[in-house]
Design an enzyme around this catalytic site. Sequence first.
Site, PDB file in Angstrom:
ATOM      1  N   GLY A  48      -3.171 -28.572  28.408  1.00 14.52           N
ATOM      2  CA  GLY A  48      -4.028 -27.358  29.371  1.00 14.52           C
ATOM      3  C   GLY A  48      -5.279 -28.111  29.789  1.00 14.52           C
ATOM      4  O   GLY A  48      -6.243 -27.330  30.047  1.00 14.52           O
ATOM      5  N   LYS A  69      -1.561 -16.320  18.984  1.00 18.91           N
ATOM      6  CA  LYS A  69      -2.568 -16.811  18.537  1.00 18.91           C
ATOM      7  C   LYS A  69      -2.892 -16.603  16.989  1.00 18.91           C
ATOM      8  O   LYS A  69      -3.487 -17.793  16.277  1.00 18.91           O
ATOM      9  CB  LYS A  69      -3.982 -16.322  19.187  1.00 18.91           C
ATOM     10  CG  LYS A  69      -3.702 -16.737  20.836  1.00 18.91           C
ATOM     11  CD  LYS A  69      -3.838 -18.218  20.985  1.00 18.91           C
ATOM     12  CE  LYS A  69      -4.130 -18.220  22.363  1.00 18.91           C
ATOM     13  NZ  LYS A  69      -4.034 -19.857  22.840  1.00 18.91           N
ATOM     14  N   TYR A  95       0.330 -11.962  23.110  1.00 24.47           N
ATOM     15  CA  TYR A  95      -0.541 -12.921  23.113  1.00 24.47           C
ATOM     16  C   TYR A  95      -1.264 -12.891  21.488  1.00 24.47           C
ATOM     17  O   TYR A  95      -1.376 -14.177  21.065  1.00 24.47           O
ATOM     18  CB  TYR A  95      -1.805 -12.545  24.202  1.00 24.47           C
ATOM     19  CG  TYR A  95      -2.746 -13.748  24.299  1.00 24.47           C
ATOM     20  CD1 TYR A  95      -2.538 -14.831  24.870  1.00 24.47           C
ATOM     21  CD2 TYR A  95      -3.893 -13.417  23.693  1.00 24.47           C
ATOM     22  CE1 TYR A  95      -3.597 -15.911  25.198  1.00 24.47           C
ATOM     23  CE2 TYR A  95      -5.084 -14.345  23.919  1.00 24.47           C
ATOM     24  CZ  TYR A  95      -4.792 -15.504  24.633  1.00 24.47           C
ATOM     25  OH  TYR A  95      -5.836 -16.501  24.604  1.00 24.47           O
TER      26      TYR A  95
END
Length: 250
Positions: free
Chosen positions: A13, A159, A155
């Site tokens: 990324g 994480k 999400y």
Amino acid sequence: MGEFTGKIVVVTGGSKGIGESIVRRFCEAGAHCVIVSRHLDECQALADELKAAGMTASAFACDVSKVAQIKNLVADTVKQFGRIDVLVNSAGVVRRKYAVEYTEEDWDFIMDINLKGAYFCSVEVGKQMIQQKSGAIVSLASLQNHINTKRSSIYGCSKAGIRNFTRGLANEWADYGIRVNCVSPGFIVTPLTENIMDNPAYTDMITSRTPLGRAGKPDEVADAVLFLASSKASYITGADLCIDGGWTAS
């Protein structure tokens, strides 16, 4: 931070947002960065810009949701450079929906990139670092693994998984001189968050709940990642460093 001169740093990324800032910090500190994302053109553009400025970097296309592509990334990097000194797992995606609106495809998309990708990048690079008996891995978790705001439940799960496997790998690989840590950024202004940063309700929430009274900057995360990968953090492993302007302390 001259210790990074000549070091090989892989950043997933790495072509935009926090990942781009991390790449720039490592390159400024003398490292050769392998810039990784699904978009080779973006990675190559950044690598070319860095090389034009006298630094050293290369581009690699890899979809981290595909383990076969991760294996190719690691094999090609080791073949070209002989080692991997640092891995930064920065690749991440988000889709904001209420829980009752999420689909199985949403779950797979988010979890495959954020959690599966970070885990198997760590494992495949870890195999090389075990042979070297050295290395540092830093993954980007999130404030959302400490709290979970509306429309981010998947999400947050992804994480939280990063924070957990960080501890597991830190325990398994300490004997090989490999340190594994993660950082948990709060609300950082990036292309991934720009759509919510334009919403006054979100910006008011961020400024009112954050003791420092503002959103963070990508460079503020990059500096912490550089520290955790450096010898200055030689006694730190299995840690989760919050970079959230004090949110989790309030």
